[in-house]
Structures are given as C-alpha cells and as structure tokens.
Design a protein around this motif. Structure first.
Motif, PDB file in Angstrom:
ATOM      1  N   ASN A 113       0.340  -0.998  -0.481  1.00  0.00           N
ATOM      2  CA  ASN A 113       0.370  -0.050   0.061  1.00  0.00           C
ATOM      3  C   ASN A 113       0.854   1.484  -0.177  1.00  0.00           C
ATOM      4  OD1 ASN A 113      -2.781  -1.203  -0.194  1.00  0.00           O
ATOM      5  ND2 ASN A 113      -2.613  -1.401   2.272  1.00  0.00           N
ATOM      6  N   GLY A 114       2.021   1.415   0.511  1.00  0.00           N
ATOM      7  CA  GLY A 114       2.973   2.671   0.853  1.00  0.00           C
ATOM      8  C   GLY A 114       3.543   2.979  -0.331  1.00  0.00           C
ATOM      9  N   PHE A 115       3.929   1.302  -1.180  1.00  0.00           N
ATOM     10  CA  PHE A 115       4.025   1.771  -3.065  1.00  0.00           C
ATOM     11  C   PHE A 115       3.379   2.844  -3.658  1.00  0.00           C
ATOM     12  CE2 PHE A 115       4.729  -0.046  -6.950  1.00  0.00           C
ATOM     13  CZ  PHE A 115       6.559   0.273  -7.079  1.00  0.00           C
ATOM     14  N   MET A 116       1.636   1.654  -3.410  1.00  0.00           N
ATOM     15  CA  MET A 116       1.425   2.082  -4.798  1.00  0.00           C
ATOM     16  C   MET A 116       0.919   4.009  -4.437  1.00  0.00           C
ATOM     17  SD  MET A 116      -1.054  -1.207  -5.176  1.00  0.00           S
ATOM     18  CE  MET A 116      -1.680  -0.952  -3.398  1.00  0.00           C
ATOM     19  N   GLN A 117       0.870   4.129  -3.225  1.00  0.00           N
ATOM     20  CA  GLN A 117       0.705   5.858  -2.433  1.00  0.00           C
ATOM     21  C   GLN A 117       1.719   6.288  -3.035  1.00  0.00           C
ATOM     22  OE1 GLN A 117      -2.271   6.629  -1.304  1.00  0.00           O
ATOM     23  NE2 GLN A 117      -1.396   9.179  -1.451  1.00  0.00           N
ATOM     24  N   SER A 118       3.090   6.006  -2.641  1.00  0.00           N
ATOM     25  CA  SER A 118       3.957   7.528  -3.297  1.00  0.00           C
ATOM     26  C   SER A 118       4.421   7.062  -4.651  1.00  0.00           C
ATOM     27  CB  SER A 118       5.380   6.790  -2.677  1.00  0.00           C
ATOM     28  OG  SER A 118       5.370   5.158  -3.305  1.00  0.00           O
ATOM     29  N   THR A 119       3.943   6.043  -5.386  1.00  0.00           N
ATOM     30  CA  THR A 119       3.401   5.957  -6.842  1.00  0.00           C
ATOM     31  C   THR A 119       2.396   6.925  -7.558  1.00  0.00           C
ATOM     32  OG1 THR A 119       4.730   3.605  -7.517  1.00  0.00           O
ATOM     33  CG2 THR A 119       4.487   4.849  -9.069  1.00  0.00           C
ATOM     34  N   ARG A 120       1.512   6.381  -7.147  1.00  0.00           N
ATOM     35  CA  ARG A 120      -0.195   7.644  -6.948  1.00  0.00           C
ATOM     36  C   ARG A 120       0.682   9.265  -7.013  1.00  0.00           C
ATOM     37  NH1 ARG A 120      -2.997   4.960  -4.705  1.00  0.00           N
ATOM     38  NH2 ARG A 120      -3.351   5.728  -2.951  1.00  0.00           N
ATOM     39  N   THR A 121       1.056   9.854  -6.370  1.00  0.00           N
ATOM     40  CA  THR A 121       1.318  10.751  -5.641  1.00  0.00           C
ATOM     41  C   THR A 121       2.606  11.767  -7.035  1.00  0.00           C
ATOM     42  OG1 THR A 121       1.066  10.029  -3.479  1.00  0.00           O
ATOM     43  CG2 THR A 121       1.999  12.661  -3.377  1.00  0.00           C
ATOM     44  N   LEU A 122       3.658  10.841  -6.692  1.00  0.00           N
ATOM     45  CA  LEU A 122       4.826  10.696  -8.078  1.00  0.00           C
ATOM     46  C   LEU A 122       3.761  11.173  -9.246  1.00  0.00           C
ATOM     47  CD1 LEU A 122       7.639  11.457  -8.451  1.00  0.00           C
ATOM     48  CD2 LEU A 122       7.550   8.975  -9.062  1.00  0.00           C
ATOM     49  N   LEU A 123       2.838  10.020  -9.838  1.00  0.00           N
ATOM     50  CA  LEU A 123       2.202  10.570 -11.158  1.00  0.00           C
ATOM     51  C   LEU A 123       1.664  12.054 -10.824  1.00  0.00           C
ATOM     52  CD1 LEU A 123       1.479   6.797 -11.839  1.00  0.00           C
ATOM     53  CD2 LEU A 123       3.900   7.941 -13.765  1.00  0.00           C
ATOM     54  N   GLU A 124       0.605  11.751 -10.265  1.00  0.00           N
ATOM     55  CA  GLU A 124      -0.320  13.210  -9.859  1.00  0.00           C
ATOM     56  C   GLU A 124       1.030  15.027  -9.571  1.00  0.00           C
ATOM     57  OE1 GLU A 124      -4.341  11.599  -7.748  1.00  0.00           O
ATOM     58  OE2 GLU A 124      -2.323  12.340  -6.143  1.00  0.00           O
ATOM     59  N   ALA A 125       2.206  14.187  -9.907  1.00  0.00           N
ATOM     60  CA  ALA A 125       3.020  15.395  -9.406  1.00  0.00           C
ATOM     61  C   ALA A 125       3.234  15.893 -10.174  1.00  0.00           C
ATOM     62  CB  ALA A 125       3.922  14.904  -8.355  1.00  0.00           C
ATOM     63  N   MET A 126       3.694  14.932 -11.230  1.00  0.00           N
ATOM     64  CA  MET A 126       4.351  14.348 -12.533  1.00  0.00           C
ATOM     65  C   MET A 126       2.968  15.021 -13.849  1.00  0.00           C
ATOM     66  SD  MET A 126       7.321  12.135 -12.402  1.00  0.00           S
ATOM     67  CE  MET A 126       7.771  11.981 -14.106  1.00  0.00           C
ATOM     68  N   GLN A 127       2.153  14.911 -13.620  1.00  0.00           N
ATOM     69  CA  GLN A 127       0.867  15.988 -14.151  1.00  0.00           C
ATOM     70  C   GLN A 127       0.637  14.341 -15.011  1.00  0.00           C
ATOM     71  OE1 GLN A 127      -1.023  19.099 -13.976  1.00  0.00           O
ATOM     72  NE2 GLN A 127       0.745  18.908 -11.934  1.00  0.00           N
ATOM     73  N   PHE A 128      -0.100  13.522 -14.396  1.00  0.00           N
ATOM     74  CA  PHE A 128       0.033  12.513 -15.211  1.00  0.00           C
ATOM     75  C   PHE A 128      -1.618  12.313 -15.358  1.00  0.00           C
ATOM     76  CE2 PHE A 128      -1.266   7.371 -15.888  1.00  0.00           C
ATOM     77  CZ  PHE A 128      -0.819   7.369 -16.481  1.00  0.00           C
ATOM     78  N   PRO A 129      -2.369  11.807 -16.409  1.00  0.00           N
ATOM     79  CA  PRO A 129      -3.826  12.357 -16.692  1.00  0.00           C
ATOM     80  C   PRO A 129      -3.991  10.831 -16.116  1.00  0.00           C
ATOM     81  CG  PRO A 129      -2.298  11.048 -18.859  1.00  0.00           C
ATOM     82  CD  PRO A 129      -1.016  11.693 -17.552  1.00  0.00           C
ATOM     83  N   MET A 130      -5.151  11.092 -14.403  1.00  0.00           N
ATOM     84  CA  MET A 130      -5.184   9.608 -13.973  1.00  0.00           C
ATOM     85  C   MET A 130      -6.781   9.046 -14.389  1.00  0.00           C
ATOM     86  SD  MET A 130      -2.670   9.867 -11.697  1.00  0.00           S
ATOM     87  CE  MET A 130      -2.743   8.547 -10.319  1.00  0.00           C
ATOM     88  N   GLN A 131      -6.868   8.809 -15.750  1.00  0.00           N
ATOM     89  CA  GLN A 131      -7.960   8.259 -16.273  1.00  0.00           C
ATOM     90  C   GLN A 131      -6.810   7.382 -16.622  1.00  0.00           C
ATOM     91  OE1 GLN A 131      -7.010  11.354 -17.031  1.00  0.00           O
ATOM     92  NE2 GLN A 131      -7.339  11.474 -19.430  1.00  0.00           N
ATOM     93  N   ASN A 132      -5.756   7.118 -16.957  1.00  0.00           N
ATOM     94  CA  ASN A 132      -5.246   6.370 -17.271  1.00  0.00           C
ATOM     95  C   ASN A 132      -4.206   5.805 -16.123  1.00  0.00           C
ATOM     96  OD1 ASN A 132      -6.237   7.231 -20.299  1.00  0.00           O
ATOM     97  ND2 ASN A 132      -4.138   8.455 -20.418  1.00  0.00           N
ATOM     98  N   TYR A 133      -4.390   5.427 -15.203  1.00  0.00           N
ATOM     99  CA  TYR A 133      -3.651   4.970 -14.163  1.00  0.00           C
ATOM    100  C   TYR A 133      -4.793   3.927 -13.749  1.00  0.00           C
ATOM    101  CZ  TYR A 133      -1.554   4.341  -8.936  1.00  0.00           C
ATOM    102  OH  TYR A 133      -1.313   3.997  -8.582  1.00  0.00           O
ATOM    103  N   LYS A 134      -4.812   2.701 -13.225  1.00  0.00           N
ATOM    104  CA  LYS A 134      -4.696   1.598 -12.218  1.00  0.00           C
ATOM    105  C   LYS A 134      -4.184   1.040 -11.567  1.00  0.00           C
ATOM    106  CE  LYS A 134      -8.648   0.071 -16.161  1.00  0.00           C
ATOM    107  NZ  LYS A 134      -8.857  -1.537 -16.401  1.00  0.00           N
ATOM    108  N   GLU A 135      -5.120   1.011 -10.105  1.00  0.00           N
ATOM    109  CA  GLU A 135      -3.882   0.063  -8.954  1.00  0.00           C
ATOM    110  C   GLU A 135      -4.513  -0.702  -8.969  1.00  0.00           C
ATOM    111  OE1 GLU A 135      -4.416   2.574  -5.003  1.00  0.00           O
ATOM    112  OE2 GLU A 135      -2.615   3.020  -6.456  1.00  0.00           O
TER     113      GLU A 135
END
Length: 519
Positions: free
Chosen positions: A350-372
């Motif tokens: 869970n900690g890994f996924m949270q940090s990866t999600r936060t990282l991608l959001e900060a890099m302006q990744f389009p989160m509609q293309n994100y799955k976990e």
C-alpha cells in the motif's frame, strides 16, 4: 484392490464396484458424478468430484474433497479434506448413496509389466463462475521466500480469465475454513493450469504482535504436490489490460505485486499483440527478484518489451549494473520518457502504491489512465449522514414466502420512483428496523443499519464466506431474493451484471429494508 457395494434406496439401485489400477502405480481414485471419475455415481446429490480414495502407508483412506451434500462414515460426518481410514464392513454415505466396503487388499502391480501412464485428459468445458477442487501438480521456489503453486482442476477444465485478475482460495487450517485472495500469475493463453505465486509474510520486525500471513505461510509450510484446495467462484477483479489493450503499457510493481504484471507480460508474449511494454520492478536485493530469468528472456525475445529493475538494498561487494533506490521522478523519466502517453498499472504494498500515485499526480500524469491493485485496507465505519449507494434488488424467486410477522418488501419496477425507492404505502414496516431473513438457515435477525449483512450473520452464528471484508475480493457475494441493500461506496467486486442478477456483497452491504437472502 478395493471392492465396494453401492446402494441407493431412493432410486432402488444396487451395484458392485471394483477399484482397479488404470495405470501402474495408481494409488488414488476419484469418486463423483463426472464421467471421468474412477468411480462414477450418476446421482444428482453427488458432486461432480465428491471424494477420493487414497492408498497411503498400506491402508485405504476416504477424503471428502468439499462436496456440497457432504459425506458420512459409519454415521459420522466427515470434514472436508479430512482423511478417514477405511476397514472392511465400513459404511460410507455420499448424499443419498451408501457405499459398503466389502474387501480391501493392497494394490499389487506386476514389476515385470512395462510402466504405463494415464492418458492426457482433454478438458471438455471452460471455467465458469463455480467452485473448483484443484490439485497441486508442481511447486517452484522462485526466491528464498516466494513459491509458485501450479494447480489443475479435478475434473479438468480450461482456465478462462483475464490477465491480471485474482481468485479466492479456501483451505482448512486448524479445523477452520480460511479464504484469501491471490493474483493469478499464469496467463490464460496457457489454459490447462493456473498458478499463484505466494510470498511468505512474517510479522513486522517492529510489531511482533501483528499476526503473520496465515494462509500464505501455511501454503509455504504445509501445502505439497498432490494436495488439494478449493477455488471459490470464478476469476475476479478489474485490474487487467483487456479487453481494450492500450498501445503502450507501463507496468510498475514492487515485491509480490509482480504477480498480476507477470500474468499480463506472459499474455503479451503469447498473444503476439502489438503493444509496447515497459516493466519497472522494485525489489530489495537481486535474490528477491521474482521471475528474473523469465522476464529477462521475454525482454531478449520481444523487441517491444523493455525491462528495468531497481534495488532498494543493493548488496555490498556484489556487482549490480541496474538501477538503485526507490522510484523517483528522474528514474521514471529515464526509464519511460513517454510515460504520459502510456496506460499505467501499479501493484505492490500500500505504501508503494500511494507514493507512486502521488509521484504520477505531481508529474501531471492523466490519472484516468492509471490503475492499481490492492487487497488490503481497513474497513471504514458506517457513513452516518453521508450519501450511500442504494441498490434496488428485484425478487428473483417470488415463491420464497416471507414469514408473516416479518414482511419482506420487494423492490418495484415501473412505479415512477427513483432507483431504490418504494411507494410510501408499500409496507407498514418501512420505518421500522429492517429484518434480515436468512432463507437457508431458516433464521431471522434485526439489522439496525450500523452492521453489515455479514456482521449481522456472524452475530447470529450463521456461517457465511468472507475474506477481505472491504468489498474487494467478492468472496462474500450472496443472492438477495427480496428487499433493498445500500453501500457506503460502490462495491468494487460486484459487476453491474451481478447487481442486475440480484447479488450483493455481504461484507459491505447494509439492509435498507427487510431482506430475504440466500444464506
């Protein structure tokens, strides 16, 4: 050799059966309704694979492999997967069929005979949303604390699922049924077997009171080749690259989160799809990289498959030419400079996924293309004044009568009301505390709205399947015959088709009116 006499008084059937060795060295015989069984009992109360007779240490044993009707030996109930020694004169009862043990002699294959082997059984049917008995046919030590278990169904089926999905497994530990969810690591392109890859889970070093992984460690310590377990229902989960495969994939995993990624990677390799894949995996040391050799082989064979591994604890004094450290913005830009154009799949702690999600959001990744993918998390409390998702359930079996003093309110169609609403005069009990009528158990209980259906059942001593208790695995899916249920959040493991068919997730569903459920 074992000779049995079967008696079915209801159907007036009397037969003699002799269990012979169909191949040299055979010491196990299956009993069931399926035509491929060694002893076929074509009676409706007999399960497709009901039980097994095994010759172990100069004695014959009967094992019920989880049949629906159950089995008795000399009038005593046999627990699922419990070995019961057989003696001449014993009486087995399988459903309404009685098996009288007439003769027991040791199997004695001739040493002079050339060895023969059982013919390959071509499965006749695909895996549906049904329970299966699976036998372990191979165990592979992937790393020092990770094992892969190869499973085949008895009787054989073709495993049909989407790469990345998971299954619910049931085993008996210390006399209690335990259900857990595991991602499938094999690919549906290899349908004759199914594999799960399991990591041993110790208690955290700084929290010795936290229990270790119960089923994972039991599988490591006790589950052997030839042993059986139950696979509950069909494949589950939405963490998959199908049906619409993105042209570019970025798979990011850590630890045992590699398992659904491996399923998708094997599928890409076998299906020869035109999909560009970047696979970024994080491990502690080189010895902790699961599937390392196979992933390197896939990357060497497929031009559009790119593998990158980073170590968080690189060993001192040993060469490592790959990446080191946790996944960061600079690492992501280096490994996948076009990551904004890719569909990203993430799985791990869970900690890994949270940090990866936060990282991608900060890099302006389009989160509609994100799955976990995750099976963890704590169950939230009741939402109280928060808005809930009210699900309308149409009664599927109107022949099930509610008890007179506990009128079950059926949902109505075509009455002009919003989904889940009922006419004001539908029942005099609308404002009363809802009552849950457990049809199979023939019991009823009050539900005050703060306890889920599963919690109400447990308070009443009614056994129901459950695993994650947060609506993620689907193990507690039940049929609601009448009434309305509500959820505090959309049920992740319940498809629209499930809801339309009248199913609910007992662990996160709350009675919003009087209910009649199949439990």
């Amino acid at each position: 050799m074992l000779i049995l006499k079967s008696v079915n008084f209801e159907q007036g059937q009397f037969q003699h059966h002799q269990l012979k060795q169909s191949y040299s060295g055979q010491v196990e015989w299956l009993i069931g309704r399926n035509p491929t069984s060694d002893l076929v009992l074509p009676n409706p109360e007999i399960s497709r694979t009901h039980g097994q007779i095994a010759y172990i240490d100069d004695a014959y044993y009967f094992i019920d492999v989880g049949s629906k009707a159950g089995s008795l030996l000399n009038g005593k109930t046999i627990s699922a997967n419990d070995k019961q020694k057989l003696h001449p004169g014993d009486l087995l009862q399988l459903g309404e069929t009685f098996l009288y043990v007439e003769e027991l002699t040791s199997p004695a294959p001739s040493a002079s005979d050339p060895p023969t082997y059982p013919a390959f059984v071509q499965p006749e049917q695909h895996w549906q949303n049904e329970d299966l008995v699976c036998r372990c046919c191979r165990i592979v030590d992937e790393t020092r604390d990770v094992k892969t278990f190869y499973l085949i169904a008895e009787p054989a089926v073709l495993f049909d699922y989407k790469p990345g999905q998971f299954v619910n497994l049931e085993v008996e530990i210390d006399g209690k049924s335990v259900i857990r969810s595991y991602s499938i690591s094999s690919s549906p392109t290899r349908p004759y077997h199914l594999t799960i890859t399991v990591k041993r889970v110790p208690s955290p070093p700084n929290q010795p009171d936290v229990p270790a992984g119960l089923m994972s460690n039991w599988l490591h310590d006790h589950f052997k080749v030839g042993d059986r377990l139950n696979l509950l229902g069909g494949p589950l989960g939405h963490f998959t690259c199908l049906p619409n495969v993105p042209p570019k994939l970025l798979l990011i995993s850590a630890g045992s989160g590699i398992t659904p990624m491996m399923s998708m990677s094997r599928w890409v390799q076998d299906a020869l799809v035109d999909c560009d894949v970047i696979f970024l995996h994080s491990a502690r040391t080189p010895d902790d990289i699961v599937f390392r050799s196979e992933l390197e082989a896939i990357a060497a064979q497929i031009p559009n498959f790119h593998l990158a591994v980073t170590l968080t604890q690189p060993p001192l004094g040993h060469p490592w030419m790959g990446l080191t450290g946790r996944i960061s913005e600079s690492m992501l830009q280096m490994v996948a400079p076009d990551f904004l154009e890719r569909a990203v799949y993430v799985c791990g702690p869970n900690g890994f996924m949270q940090s990866t999600r936060t990282l991608l959001e900060a890099m302006q990744f389009p989160m509609q293309n994100y799955k976990e993918e995750s099976f963890g998390g704590k169950k939230e409390g009741s939402s109280g004044g928060k808005q809930s998702n009210l699900i309308q359930v149409v009664p599927l079996h109107p022949t099930v009568p509610p008890q007179p003093e506990q009128t079950i309110v059926a949902a109505h169609k075509g009455n002009g009301h919003s989904p889940g609403s009922l006419p004001a005069d539908a029942s005099p009990f609308m404002n009363a505390t809802p009552v849950i009528n457990f049809i199979k158990s023939e019991r009823s209980a009050m539900a005050d709205g703060s306890a889920s259906i599963l919690e109400v059942a447990e308070q009443e001593g009614i056994q129901m399947r459950s695993a994650c208790r947060v609506g993620a695995c689907g193990a507690c899916k039940i049929r609601v015959h009448q009434g309305n249920v509500r959820y505090d959040a959309p049920p992740a493991a319940l498809t629209p088709a499930d809801q339309q068919a009248g199913y609910a997730l007992a662990c996160v569903a709350y009675a919003d009116s009087n209910l009649a459920i199949e439990a």
